[in-house]
Design an enzyme around this catalytic site. Sequence first.
Site, PDB file in Angstrom:
ATOM      1  N   GLU A 183      28.200   5.091  48.193  1.00 23.04           N
ATOM      2  CA  GLU A 183      27.916   5.998  49.252  1.00 23.04           C
ATOM      3  C   GLU A 183      28.710   5.264  50.598  1.00 23.04           C
ATOM      4  OE1 GLU A 183      23.915   6.702  49.952  1.00 23.04           O
ATOM      5  OE2 GLU A 183      23.875   7.802  47.952  1.00 23.04           O
ATOM      6  N   GLU A 297      23.827   9.970  41.296  1.00 25.18           N
ATOM      7  CA  GLU A 297      22.437   9.988  42.017  1.00 25.18           C
ATOM      8  C   GLU A 297      22.233  11.576  42.364  1.00 25.18           C
ATOM      9  OE1 GLU A 297      21.354   7.654  45.336  1.00 25.18           O
ATOM     10  OE2 GLU A 297      22.925   5.710  44.426  1.00 25.18           O
TER      11      GLU A 297
END
Length: 500
Positions: A183, A297
């Site tokens: 991320e 995810e």
Amino acid sequence: MHTTILRSIALVSLTLAAAPLPAQVESITVDAAAPTQPFPHFWERMFGSGRAVLSLRESYREDLRAVRAVTAVAYVRFHAILHDEVGVYSEDSKGEPVYNFSYIDQIYDGLLANGVRPLIELGFMPRQLAGADIRQSFWYRPVVAPPKDYGRWDALIGAFARHLVERYGVDEVSRWYFEVWNEPNLDFWGGEPRQSTYWTLYDHTARALKAVDPRLRVGGPATAQAAWVPAFIEHCEHEHVPVDFVSTHVYGDDTAQDVFGTKERIPRERMVCRAVQKVHAEIQASARPSLPLIWTEFNATFANHPEITDAPYMGPWLGETIRQCDGLLQDMSYWTFSDVFEEQGVVKTPFYGGFGLLAAGGIPKPAFNAFALLHQLGEQRFGGAAEGALLTRRADGALVVALWNYADVGATAPVRKVALTVKNFDARTASVESLDEEHGNVHKAYEKMGSPRYPTQDQIAELRAAAALPAPESHALRNGTLDVAIPSQGLILVTILAKR
């Protein structure tokens, strides 16, 4: 109120009402002679977990074995393989790099011994290699700065990859995945500006891995909120940087503003697959339309909400997500398989809305049971437009149908009544398994014992028993039809074997 509508598409005849009353009955007909399409179990081959060092714990490995017993898990992904607590990188008194792969070996040996491979997320930054002491807010305070010296970063990645190839063989390691960072569009990356500095990190990492062996698979951008994918592919194409797969993340409670740049309200049960559709289309429109998409995810929430991740709600939510996402990506990695997990600190109570399928003490949550039920779906899916249903055929010829009754968090839906009919299939009985408030839900037992913060060993054993799905119930088919009633936020699995 809406009247019942009869819809017939190929193998499925489906009577639906937009807001069904308890007295209304939907009709779903499965024609066993109708064509099917492949239905790979993309939702259960990968799982996320707590950070790397936690995989050395026996409780982590026990939970992994429990999940492997009821799913097709083949890969596990976690953060922080390069965190200082793993001890991979340090510098001696002269400032020269020192590598130590002792814990690395124990971590990956443990995964392989339990029948799974790693999807290696390369991060975070060893403190002595970091260009600044920039920390992310997780309890274990990872360093998220770019390296002080990309030559040393390249050498670390090369040494790491060579060690894995020497230990496990390139034929094995080439079946793993290497994902660059986590991320980088959020506070997990301290480079400024974030995107261009991440490109630099990715380029160095991908080239260092491929220099060890071109068969090693590398990808990114591992972004939150389904971000950066078109720019990432364009960058790799323009700069001739290796890329073998695209990865990104989204959660059910991400906002439309963050994911799509719009102000619409996207329901929790639609958000994940809306984002998957977006990225799938972006890859198709890019210069590399054949790149696999791995969603590394996903979950119904990125926060800790017991009424979501600890509750039967996860059964219908997961069924709906699978139904919508089928055919759009290679794999999805559910976050996470276990509550052996410390991003917000040491777990303080078994049921706090943790992401895992199993609570502390190895206690199965309803989400664990949802995965166990949906694992039994077949490898071929019948086409059609049946809402709230997955109609499949198993390799042994059995018809396996999942049905659910989705309700928003905090809401209650009327009981869903379905008349399930099979055609061109000689069968007399059906087996039915149920997950709902009364079945496969440990919470009533936990509350009955007073919701102890630290359950005793005897209480843990009692909770594990209470968490189990009840035995399948056998029901007779009447003229090829089975009548079922699904309570709010319930999920059922119907298995119909051919008569012998």
